[in-house]
Scaffold this motif. Sequence first.
Motif, PDB file in Angstrom:
ATOM      1  N   UNK A   1       0.898  -1.112   0.110  1.00 51.56           N
ATOM      2  CA  UNK A   1       0.051  -0.116  -0.051  1.00 51.56           C
ATOM      3  C   UNK A   1       0.662   1.033  -0.012  1.00 51.56           C
ATOM      4  N   UNK A   2       2.036   1.222   0.917  1.00 48.05           N
ATOM      5  CA  UNK A   2       2.840   2.415   0.825  1.00 48.05           C
ATOM      6  C   UNK A   2       3.430   2.690  -0.453  1.00 48.05           C
ATOM      7  N   UNK A   3       3.763   1.576  -1.165  1.00 43.71           N
ATOM      8  CA  UNK A   3       4.365   1.684  -2.561  1.00 43.71           C
ATOM      9  C   UNK A   3       3.479   2.315  -3.480  1.00 43.71           C
ATOM     10  N   UNK A   4       2.349   1.756  -3.504  1.00 40.58           N
ATOM     11  CA  UNK A   4       1.032   2.596  -3.987  1.00 40.58           C
ATOM     12  C   UNK A   4       0.703   3.902  -4.225  1.00 40.58           C
ATOM     13  N   UNK A   5       0.806   4.046  -2.801  1.00 37.48           N
ATOM     14  CA  UNK A   5       0.744   5.511  -2.373  1.00 37.48           C
ATOM     15  C   UNK A   5       1.678   6.382  -3.140  1.00 37.48           C
ATOM     16  N   UNK A   6       2.986   6.032  -3.067  1.00 33.20           N
ATOM     17  CA  UNK A   6       4.131   6.840  -3.523  1.00 33.20           C
ATOM     18  C   UNK A   6       3.760   6.709  -5.032  1.00 33.20           C
ATOM     19  N   UNK A   7       3.481   5.670  -5.813  1.00 31.14           N
ATOM     20  CA  UNK A   7       3.259   5.613  -7.300  1.00 31.14           C
ATOM     21  C   UNK A   7       2.143   6.687  -7.545  1.00 31.14           C
ATOM     22  N   UNK A   8       1.222   6.752  -6.611  1.00 29.15           N
ATOM     23  CA  UNK A   8       0.250   7.630  -7.113  1.00 29.15           C
ATOM     24  C   UNK A   8       0.692   9.108  -6.873  1.00 29.15           C
ATOM     25  N   UNK A   9       1.424   9.456  -5.977  1.00 30.94           N
ATOM     26  CA  UNK A   9       1.956  10.484  -5.937  1.00 30.94           C
ATOM     27  C   UNK A   9       2.963  10.891  -7.026  1.00 30.94           C
ATOM     28  N   UNK A  10       3.534   9.889  -7.328  1.00 32.32           N
ATOM     29  CA  UNK A  10       4.683  10.305  -8.676  1.00 32.32           C
ATOM     30  C   UNK A  10       3.758  10.516  -9.700  1.00 32.32           C
ATOM     31  N   UNK A  11       2.626   9.904  -9.892  1.00 30.00           N
ATOM     32  CA  UNK A  11       1.857  10.095 -11.160  1.00 30.00           C
ATOM     33  C   UNK A  11       1.305  11.563 -11.067  1.00 30.00           C
ATOM     34  N   UNK A  12       0.823  12.074 -10.155  1.00 30.58           N
ATOM     35  CA  UNK A  12       0.093  13.264  -9.726  1.00 30.58           C
ATOM     36  C   UNK A  12       1.119  14.446 -10.070  1.00 30.58           C
ATOM     37  N   UNK A  13       2.569  14.216 -10.148  1.00 32.86           N
ATOM     38  CA  UNK A  13       3.407  15.304 -10.277  1.00 32.86           C
ATOM     39  C   UNK A  13       4.305  14.841 -11.453  1.00 32.86           C
ATOM     40  N   UNK A  14       3.781  13.748 -12.240  1.00 30.36           N
ATOM     41  CA  UNK A  14       4.065  13.358 -13.644  1.00 30.36           C
ATOM     42  C   UNK A  14       5.833  12.951 -13.232  1.00 30.36           C
TER      43      UNK A  14
ATOM     44  N   UNK B   1       7.107   3.158 -12.037  1.00 28.56           N
ATOM     45  CA  UNK B   1       5.705   2.994 -12.195  1.00 28.56           C
ATOM     46  C   UNK B   1       5.499   1.579 -12.016  1.00 28.56           C
ATOM     47  N   UNK B   2       6.109   0.744 -12.599  1.00 28.28           N
ATOM     48  CA  UNK B   2       5.935  -0.721 -12.647  1.00 28.28           C
ATOM     49  C   UNK B   2       6.639  -1.604 -11.850  1.00 28.28           C
ATOM     50  N   UNK B   3       7.908  -1.120 -11.257  1.00 29.26           N
ATOM     51  CA  UNK B   3       8.720  -1.839 -10.589  1.00 29.26           C
ATOM     52  C   UNK B   3       9.394  -0.801  -9.425  1.00 29.26           C
ATOM     53  N   UNK B   4      10.239  -1.492  -8.533  1.00 26.08           N
ATOM     54  CA  UNK B   4      11.014  -0.883  -7.329  1.00 26.08           C
ATOM     55  C   UNK B   4      12.206  -1.474  -7.252  1.00 26.08           C
ATOM     56  N   UNK B   5      13.350  -0.794  -7.059  1.00 28.16           N
ATOM     57  CA  UNK B   5      14.511  -1.519  -7.045  1.00 28.16           C
ATOM     58  C   UNK B   5      15.296  -0.891  -5.532  1.00 28.16           C
ATOM     59  N   UNK B   6      15.765  -2.067  -5.063  1.00 28.56           N
ATOM     60  CA  UNK B   6      16.380  -1.819  -3.541  1.00 28.56           C
ATOM     61  C   UNK B   6      17.872  -2.033  -3.876  1.00 28.56           C
ATOM     62  N   UNK B   7      18.608  -0.964  -3.628  1.00 30.00           N
ATOM     63  CA  UNK B   7      20.200  -1.129  -3.596  1.00 30.00           C
ATOM     64  C   UNK B   7      20.773  -1.379  -2.140  1.00 30.00           C
ATOM     65  N   UNK B   8      21.451  -2.148  -1.866  1.00 30.50           N
ATOM     66  CA  UNK B   8      22.088  -2.305  -0.493  1.00 30.50           C
ATOM     67  C   UNK B   8      23.521  -2.904  -0.990  1.00 30.50           C
TER      68      UNK B   8
END
Lengths: 596, 596
Positions: B5-18, B59-66
């Motif tokens: 859900x958190x990821x979805x919310x961030x993606x939603x905000x990203x879409x709003x700000x293009x 938008x479609x994926x998320x990458x985590x770098x460690x």
Amino acid sequence: MSHAQRLAAIRHAMADQNLQAFIVPHDDEHLGEYIPPYAERLAWLTGFTGSAGACVVLAEQAALFVDGRYTVQVRQQAPASLFNYHHLISEPYLDWLLSQLRNGDSVGFDAHLHSQQWYENAEPKLAEQGISLVPVSENLIDAQWHDRPQPGTNPALLLSQDYSGQHSEAKRSRIAQDLAAANIDAQLFTQAEPINWLLNIRGRDIDCLPVVLSFALLHQDGSVQLFADPAKFADLDLSAHSGSDVTLHPVAELTAALTALGNKSARVQLDPTTANAWSALTLSEAGAELVYADDPCMLPKACKNPVEVNGSRAAHLRDGAAICRFLAWLDARVSQANPELEDEGSLADKLEQFRAANDEFVEPSFSTISALGPNAAMCHYRHDNGTPRRLGQDAIYLVDSGGQYLDGTTDITRTVAVGTPNAEMKKLFTLVLRGHMDLASARFPAGTCGQQLDVLARQPLWQEGYNFDHGTGHGVGHYLSVHEGPQRISPKGSQTALTTGMIVSNEPGYYREDAFGIRCENLQVVQPANIGGDIPMFALETLTFVPFDRRLVDTAWLEPKHIDWLNQYHAQVWAKISPQLSGTDLIWLEQATRAL
Amino acid sequence: MSHAQRLAAIRHAMADQNLQAFIVPHDDEHLGEYIPPYAERLAWLTGFTGSAGACVVLAEQAALFVDGRYTVQVRQQAPASLFNYHHLISEPYLDWLLSQLRNGDSVGFDAHLHSQQWYENAEPKLAEQGISLVPVSENLIDAQWHDRPQPGTNPALLLSQDYSGQHSEAKRSRIAQDLAAANIDAQLFTQAEPINWLLNIRGRDIDCLPVVLSFALLHQDGSVQLFADPAKFADLDLSAHSGSDVTLHPVAELTAALTALGNKSARVQLDPTTANAWSALTLSEAGAELVYADDPCMLPKACKNPVEVNGSRAAHLRDGAAICRFLAWLDARVSQANPELEDEGSLADKLEQFRAANDEFVEPSFSTISALGPNAAMCHYRHDNGTPRRLGQDAIYLVDSGGQYLDGTTDITRTVAVGTPNAEMKKLFTLVLRGHMDLASARFPAGTCGQQLDVLARQPLWQEGYNFDHGTGHGVGHYLSVHEGPQRISPKGSQTALTTGMIVSNEPGYYREDAFGIRCENLQVVQPANIGGDIPMFALETLTFVPFDRRLVDTAWLEPKHIDWLNQYHAQVWAKISPQLSGTDLIWLEQATRAL
């Protein structure tokens, strides 16, 4: 022609070409460490014969720039009435020029005698103040130097694969592959060493450096155009030796070759720190694209192949025997009547005679440093500048010398008792030797640079509040320059990883002004250590086998491991050198290598 | 809210700000080593709690770098269904972004959380491919993070001159003079350590790092604007303590202060490697001229004054007594029934209890590394990720811990026998300890850098074919960060000269995967050696006094000088620590410090 007249002639030529300044560096067009007599323009103009320096001539004054080694010598050689003396390092002549010239002035220089890097730094720096840097078409000195020596005509030597260990074709194809991969059309070489290494040739154009002075272009297909005096190859079949795609051309054809590359907009690689500005300017003005990179011969040349390493081992055994004969003779001479009949010069000559008795010996690898007592406190002391000091009045003697052999290059320093050394001298000799042993015993993993190991040679001196003001070790060539890069062992900046086949000197020292000087130097070659553990380690295999003077060792300053090292080393010296000696020399070696 | 859900919310905000991508680094706006809970945005989004890393949301994926420390942990914490794992170092996320995005795309980032250096590298790199880097006005996560922790409200502490040894006015005027000389109007600080050092304040805003999180402007006249939560200074008279020209402002006023500097076209100096991009952008957009330089507090902060050095000595004696009590307790506990009732966690807690018994103890200086057997082979092992290993089954135990005291910061590692160590373990422990001793015994002249001394700690391991894959030593603060620059002791890059007052750790180690780990660490302070000789030398004075485990020493791998060193060190430990101990602890210390 007096130096005053020479200076006047240059100023006249400057006026003709509307130059407010003319730069006369020590370097020649190959920008190597040594230069031939015909290139001694600085000496012709100023009288100063040092191995580094520059003179800047203005209409009303002339400034002579030398480094710390030569501050005394320059006053003896260059008339103070004609030249102001400056420090080459702390007072760069470009800055001095900027302080003297005005907007609109022109500075003449011979682009053959400066690196491309120098030019790319100097040109904008001067331009900023409206001063233009003008390459002269002919060096102003050459036009005036009527009794100028001719370039040497000694024949070249084709170094057989028994000595080189690798055919020129193999060397060339390996580097050419890298050029092709980087889409480079050709690599320009203007220094002699890489060319002589690449083609497995040697020469006698310069004292101490066995090279044919030459230029070369290595093309992407591995072919080489060599630009050198064809007379030197008259009786030799170069292409049969180096490869059919190696062609020989008079140096006069270099301009045309560079222009041809430019005309086809070739990508030409060169090392701006070693390539002269003239060749770079000629290329770019003709339309070539310059690509800057380290000299691609530098690293493979530094990593000796097994044949070169074996050759170096053999050369060092012969060299060691010659040094032992000299040291045996010296010990005897000191105890004979009238030791004062010998001086630093006669000792150096005697040493060279012992080396010269050897068939494979070609020449010294550098001018011998033969220094008695306080003279040894000067790292770069030359007994032939001024009056050599006489034997019989000092406690210790430092001799740093080397030989060029067909199968290798040597460089060794020994500090020996020629009188009665005091406790202080013994303490410092022992600390220096201890540093030498600690570095010689080092093991290190791949990727370790000289600057990481340097401290091992200094720590024993640092523990007691002493240090020495020079690097601990330099690279050494294979029947080539006694000083070569890229590896070295020094506190900073030596960031090339040490790896198999690299030869480095190990020469910590100590210098007490006006009193005495100490240096202990062997050459060592990096080899795999082949021990257990998790990861492979490298070790330093000693190449030099000559006793260190036991009379100068105070074991109170050593740990048991150092005494073991020294005893084992001396046992090796006995085993390797004694078969070559006889009579009193053999007796000398026996006591010189006795266990402590 | 689930991570999905958190990821979805961030993606939603990203879409709003293009925005086609949004970067979530681990760092906070101060870009320090530690961050407070309210800044754990990476953990909120991904679940990953490591101390370094970054997430890039598309938008479609998320990458985590460690980095290498966290390749296991990240899989346990961040759902593989939501995040692809990548290596932070070998696979920089900028390169990954370039491979994913198209010309015209926009990447959102929070300029507070990236250094100016990062921005100046990333912006053109993305622009080259037509991708724009867009600073978001509010961090997309903050808008969604509803149960976000509040910033800490712990009161600040004014560090008296009895502890700091130098009044803030003296520190500020010295740096202000340099600013004036360079015609700099103001110096911006966005990291907490230099500000807390400069004003002699401390705080409790972050675990292990005793600072007030803040920003500051040091002006050419020596005056300082401090931007921090005024509530933390409510009961304190900051200007009376730090100087009347030190003014306190809410953090909200920082923007106006930076803009004001811009409006008068001020020359503002900052360190682009530590200053966040937001402050630099705010300054330059307002018209300020940015001048880049190293943080001017870094070097004076690293060179502890005599009061700070004395404080550190005292703190280490108290810390040493606490560690000795712990080790005495541990020895007893091992030999008692059911040692398996103790695990790495309970041992770490017990150690902290012994430290906490000390009045001046504030908190640990970092999270204790408490590692049994094979766990110790992981340099950055954390017993609280996963199940702590139990006592009673392993031969050796490694504990790396430290304390924050009002008068100094400590950091010590001991490796001790908790079972029956075999010969291999003893050999490697002894080689590690020998390296520690060789470095501890070093003397060196002015200008010597850590990279020159590093080899002294490695040579004993290298001799046998072993090495360790981390630096040998790091700088340590005075009641500040346990890791501070600019000095360090490591094979490369540590090019700051070691000088009087610098505190460095000496911590060689050895790590055998799945078997055991060894590290021997003391802190040392650079002091004049005051020996004879030609030139002054520095030496390393040991600050840490706790026995090294004699049961792990195999004297076959030591030289006499090492046995002397260890016996002398243990005699000092007895002399300095025994007065603080009694009963069984004293008996334990007596046998633990017996001469070999």
